[in-house]
Scaffold this active site. Structure first.
Site, short mmCIF file in Angstrom:
data_model
loop_
_atom_site.label_atom_id
_atom_site.label_comp_id
_atom_site.label_asym_id
_atom_site.label_seq_id
_atom_site.Cartn_x
_atom_site.Cartn_y
_atom_site.Cartn_z
N ILE A 10 10.82 11.27 -2.62
CA ILE A 10 10.53 11.12 -4.06
C ILE A 10 9.99 9.74 -4.41
CG2 ILE A 10 12.18 12.86 -4.84
CD1 ILE A 10 14.20 10.68 -5.36
N GLY A 11 9.96 8.81 -3.44
CA GLY A 11 9.42 7.50 -3.74
C GLY A 11 9.34 6.63 -2.51
N GLY A 13 8.61 2.38 -1.35
CA GLY A 13 8.42 1.01 -1.78
C GLY A 13 8.02 0.11 -0.65
N MET A 15 9.87 -1.85 1.25
CA MET A 15 10.76 -1.83 2.41
C MET A 15 11.36 -0.46 2.67
SD MET A 15 13.06 -5.28 2.46
CE MET A 15 13.87 -4.88 0.92
N GLY A 16 11.53 0.35 1.62
CA GLY A 16 12.30 1.56 1.78
C GLY A 16 11.61 2.81 1.28
N GLU A 17 12.23 3.93 1.62
CA GLU A 17 11.80 5.25 1.17
C GLU A 17 12.98 5.92 0.49
OE1 GLU A 17 8.80 6.19 4.92
OE2 GLU A 17 10.95 6.65 5.06
N VAL A 18 12.72 6.60 -0.61
CA VAL A 18 13.78 7.25 -1.37
C VAL A 18 13.59 8.76 -1.28
CG1 VAL A 18 14.94 7.45 -3.58
CG2 VAL A 18 13.88 5.28 -2.94
N LYS A 33 18.28 6.22 -0.15
CA LYS A 33 17.24 5.25 0.18
C LYS A 33 17.52 4.68 1.56
CE LYS A 33 14.71 1.23 -1.49
NZ LYS A 33 14.49 0.27 -2.60
N ASP A 138 11.21 -8.45 -8.84
CA ASP A 138 10.17 -7.43 -8.65
C ASP A 138 10.16 -6.45 -9.83
OD1 ASP A 138 8.04 -6.24 -7.41
OD2 ASP A 138 9.25 -5.02 -6.04
#
Length: 934
Positions: A10-11, A13, A15-18, A33, A138
């Site tokens: 669903i998202g 960024g 550094m990460g993935e959600v 995440k 951020d």
């Protein structure tokens, strides 16, 4: 990760993935995440990812998604949190980009009015994290989640860090100081993993140049978000990675999107937040939020309508010298002084701001600002409406608020001694007047109706010391009251048109504040119309019945109180106000009633002093914070003479404190307002205050309030075995007070021997109270021998100091018995006429009675003609020599009326008047109410 089943991405960024995931253990959907696989081997980024989770877990706020769990075992590094259905702020902004026509729903969602509350919630969250020592670093629309049910949350805490943390130092390439003049800065819209933390498009210029992050870098990012909300556009137009000169390209929001109708000062707020130099930005999120509050609350945006030059006669409709007393008759300034008076040619709107500066020397003798109704101003009635009087004495600035010639509020404050000029700003909006001096709020007044003044007047001696006057009116409020139209009709006295619109608003908003406010103003409109055109004022009562039991219920009684006030029915006015204040004590409209009480207090001080003490008591009881310390001093001066003539104040030598139970009892005594006596009795009993209990019994007894006296007697008997008063109160016991109560009852029942035995067991103060209660009854019933017997029994064992309190009663008995020699000796020894006798004193009245017994009516009249207060108690007693005084009694307070009737009766007996004359006063005294409401 065996516990979680990944459903979909669903998202993503920096550094990460959600992922949307299913939590098998709890059988619920969560957001999971995890660190990106291509970055999982980077120890620094892994550490930062876990730091993000721990920071989010430590923060508890509605604008932050809570963390359920954190996992860092082995290669799996992730954390879980609630899944919030919604969309990012970026997606909402993106939905309108480059669209010429918006749907009605999308237009409403992306309006300035809709965006500002969202932005305030974002700021509130950032203000919270700053208070916890955390920087987000951020902030951008992509990291703002708007839930389907009104949630506004900040996500992605990967760049967040505690201020002054070691990691913050490690992330900087250079700690040297950097200048921000004309730097070429490269921008990007993606978070860059590595040394530069954040999204370059939303990073402050100093951050891109390697300076340590701070609250002001977050403020910069918030400023860019606000800019986009206002304009639906980004401030920069360039290709990714292109370098540009920041200062040359950023247009103010009002210029970027002129079609959006952005208030100019709101545009300035956004520009201040994104100032290139951190020193030019807001100092804190709190300051930014405070700047936005007027727009969130619907307060107006101001634009200059006219500039008035004090010395330019063409700016003024009326420009002449005047005597001050015609406009501000209540002020201390000499009324013989001449001032310049100017009345503006231009009319001012219902919402007006007046700004000017003035020198200290120019207001040394005072200056005034008036808001005058046009029609009254045309007729030369310049005392109508509101006015403000400014004066400086001994480095102290005093501002008085005047309404219809009456000073209703006054405030003083020390000034900086070196300050020679100060700025004044006055805002008049709807039913509110606010005065600011040097940007600090000085006076705030809220009326129960809109202010009707639409002409500006100025009174000043020194025109050289006053700047031009800027008159601004509101143009950009985010919400405008629907009541503005009928209010405008009312201000012009177009009553029928105002009534039509008030009725329409009432019927259009059932159950809402606009409805009951319109009905209240409709009632006042009808009342004012009847008063001006003639008719029965009570006809307006029915219009306030409409408010009964509804959301605006207190206004029913405020409206009816206004009717009774203008009809001269003071007791009914007080009944209405008391009922509303008691029944709806927690209602949000109660402050309006409290403000009305304050106005009535100041109004009655100048018109009906007899009413002023009642309002003083009500305010002390209900809203004591409405009275300033300086006003306390003024009120104490007003009641000084009454204090000197009050027995329980004479007995207790301690100064009468304004905010005290004793003051409330004092005012209850003089006004006959006994409603608060039970609470005063309960309070005194709880404090074991013997003297206060004795005073309350005295007030109830001497005023003839038998019901209250017996009620307190019963209450005292019920606790007589439980209470022993402390040593500091002369070790008196409840038993002594019970002897006093029973002794007074025996006197009332004419069992004088029993009364003497009971009172013998009480201290002198209680004996004196009983004597004072009995002496009026004895003279009215012509049972003087019994009174003399009791008087002698108390006098003989008394000390010299105590005997001074009894002296007036002895003189009275000598006068009654025509023993002129003894009466004269006592009067001349203790109260010689060659000394200045206070007219409010008992001795002054007794001298008048003595002179009456000598048979010279001319001398009696001459004696009483010395009174300065021509309608005061002593002067009225003197008037009864030649005629009746009943028509003048309304000028007196309740207790003054009773004593005037008794002492007039006593004087007429001394003059050997016919029984028919003095009996009228005796009967009037006996038939007079025992308390305020009877």
């Amino acid at each position: 990760m065996q516990r979680y089943e990944l459903i979909r991405l669903i998202g993503k960024g920096g550094m990460g993935e959600v992922y949307l995931a299913h939590d098998k253990a709890c059988s619920r959907r969560v957001a999971l995440k995890r660190i990106r696989e291509d970055l999982s081997g980077n120890a620094l980024l892994r550490q930062r990812f876990l730091r993000e989770a721990k920071i989010a877990a430590d923060l508890i706020h509605p604008g932050i998604v809570p963390v359920y769990s954190i996992c860092s075992d082995g290669e799996a590094v992730y954390y879980t949190m609630p899944y919030i259905e919604g969309f990012s702020l970026k997606s909402l902004l993106k939905s309108v980009w480059q669209k010429e026509v918006l749907s009605k729903e999308l237009e409403e969602k992306t309006s300035v009015k809709s965006f500002l509350p969202i932005f305030d919630k974002i700021c509130a969250t950032v203000e919270y994290i700053h208070s916890k020592g955390v920087l987000h670093r951020d902030l951008k629309p992509d990291n703002i989640l708007l839930g389907l049910f009104g949630e506004v949350v900040i996500i992605d805490w990967g760049a967040a860090i505690f201020k002054h943390a070691k990691e913050l130092k490690l992330e900087q390439d250079d700690e040297a100081a950097v200048s921000f003049d004309e730097r070429n800065i490269c921008y990007s819209s993606m978070t860059i993993p590595g040394k530069i933390v954040g999204t370059p498009d939303y990073m402050a210029p100093e951050s891109l140049l390697g300076v340590e992050a701070s609250e002001k870098t977050d403020i910069y990012a918030l400023g860019l978000i606000l800019y986009q909300m206002l304009t639906l556009a980004f401030p920069y137009r360039r290709k990714k990675g292109r370098k540009l000169s920041y200062r040359d390209v950023v247009l103010p929001p009002i210029e970027m999107s002129p079609y959006r109708e952005i208030p100019p000062s709101l545009s300035q707020i956004a520009m201040k937040a994104i100032a290139i130099n951190p020193a030019d930005r807001f100092s804190s999120i709190q300051e930014l939020r405070q700047a936005l509050q007027p727009y969130l609350q619907g307060d107006p945006e101001w634009t200059v309508k006219a500039t008035l030059m004090a010395k330019e006669k063409s700016c003024w409709k009326y420009y002449d010298p005047i005597l001050l007393s015609r406009y501000f008759p209540v002020l201390a300034s000499s009324p013989a002084q001449w001032y310049n008076f100017m009345l503006s040619e231009v009319e001012i709107s219902a919402s007006t701001r007046v700004e000017y500066t003035v020198t200290k020397s120019a207001v040394h003798e005072g200056m005034g600002i008036l808001f005058l109704p046009s029609k009254e101003a045309e007729r030369g009635e310049f005392y109508c409406g509101y006015g403000l009087w400014f004066s400086v004495q001994n480095h102290e600035l005093t501002v008085s608020l005047i309404k219809n010639g009456i000073e209703i509020q006054k405030k003083s404050q020390e000034m900086i001694s070196q300050q020679s000029r100060f700025a004044i700003l006055i805002e008049k909006s709807d039913n509110r007047i606010a005065v600011f001096v040097e940007q600090a709020l000085f006076i705030l007044h809220i009326d129960y109706l809109p202010s009707l003044g639409n002409r500006l007047g100025v009174i000043i001696q020194d025109l050289q010391g006053m700047s031009n006057i800027a008159i601004s009116e509101s143009i950009g409020a985010l919400r405008v009251s629907c009541l503005a139209v009928p209010d405008a009709f009312l201000s012009e006295k177009l009553y029928d048109q105002a009534a039509i619109f008030y009725r329409k608003i009432r019927d259009s908003f059932p159950g809402r504040k606009e409805s009951y406010e319109a009905q209240f103003r409709l009632g006042v409109t009808l009342l004012t119309q009847i008063e001006e055109q003639g008719g029965d004022l009570t006809q307006a009562l029915s219009s306030f019945d409409y408010l009964h039991g509804g959301a605006g219920a207190p206004l029913e009684y405020l409206g009816k109180a206004l009717v009774y006030q203008r009809n001269g029915s003071f007791v009914e006015e007080i009944r209405c106000l008391l009922f509303a204040l008691k029944r709806y004590s927690q209602h949000p409209e109660i402050p309006r009633l409290e403000d009305h009480l304050c106005f009535r207090l100041y109004d009655s001080l100048h018109k009906h002093r007899s009413e002023a003490l009642v309002f003083m008591l009500l305010i002390l009881w209900i809203a004591p914070e409405k009275i300033s310390v300086r006003e306390e001093e003024r009120f104490l001066r007003i009641i000084y003479h009454k204090q000197q003539a009050t027995l329980f104040c004479q007995v207790d030598k301690a100064p009468l404190q304004f905010r005290s139970s004793k003051m409330e009892l004092f005012l209850s005594f003089w006004t006959g307002f006994s409603l608060f006596l039970p609470e005063l009795f309960r309070r005194a009993g709880g404090l074991r205050d013997y003297q206060a209990l004795a005073d309350i019994f005295y007030v109830a007894g001497v005023s003839g309030n038998r019901e209250a006296f017996m009620q307190f007697s019963t209450a005292l008997a019920n606790v007589s075995d439980e209470i022993t008063f402390p040593e500091s109160l002369h070790n008196q016991k409840v038993a002594e007070l019970m002897f006093f109560v029973k002794g007074v009852e025996a006197l009332r029942n004419k069992d004088y021997q029993k009364a003497k035995k009971l009172l013998w067991k009480t201290p002198f103060t209680l004996q004196l109270y009983a004597l004072d209660m009995f002496h009026i009854q004895a003279f009215l019933d012509e049972e003087i021998e019994s009174f003399i017997d009791l008087l002698q029994a108390i006098y003989d064992p008394a000390s010299e100091e105590e005997r001074d309190h009894i002296l007036v009663y002895i003189i009275q008995t000598h006068l009654w018995n025509r023993d002129l020699e003894r009466a004269y000796k006592l009067l001349n020894d203790r109260f010689p006429l060659d000394e200045e006798l206070a007219e409010y004193s008992e001795a002054f009245i007794l001298w008048g009675c003595y002179l009456a017994l000598t048979g010279d009516r001319v001398v009696v009249k001459a004696h009483f003609s010395r009174c300065r207060y021509k309608y005061g108690k002593s002067a009225l007693i003197g008037k009864c020599v030649d005629g009746d005084i009943f028509d003048y009694l309304d000028n007196l307070v309740w207790w003054e009326k009773k004593m005037t009737l008794f002492q007039s009766y006593f004087l007429l007996r001394c003059l050997n008047e016919s029984p028919r004359r003095y009996e009228k006063y005796r009967q009037a005294y006996l038939s007079m109410e025992n308390n305020f409401f009877d």
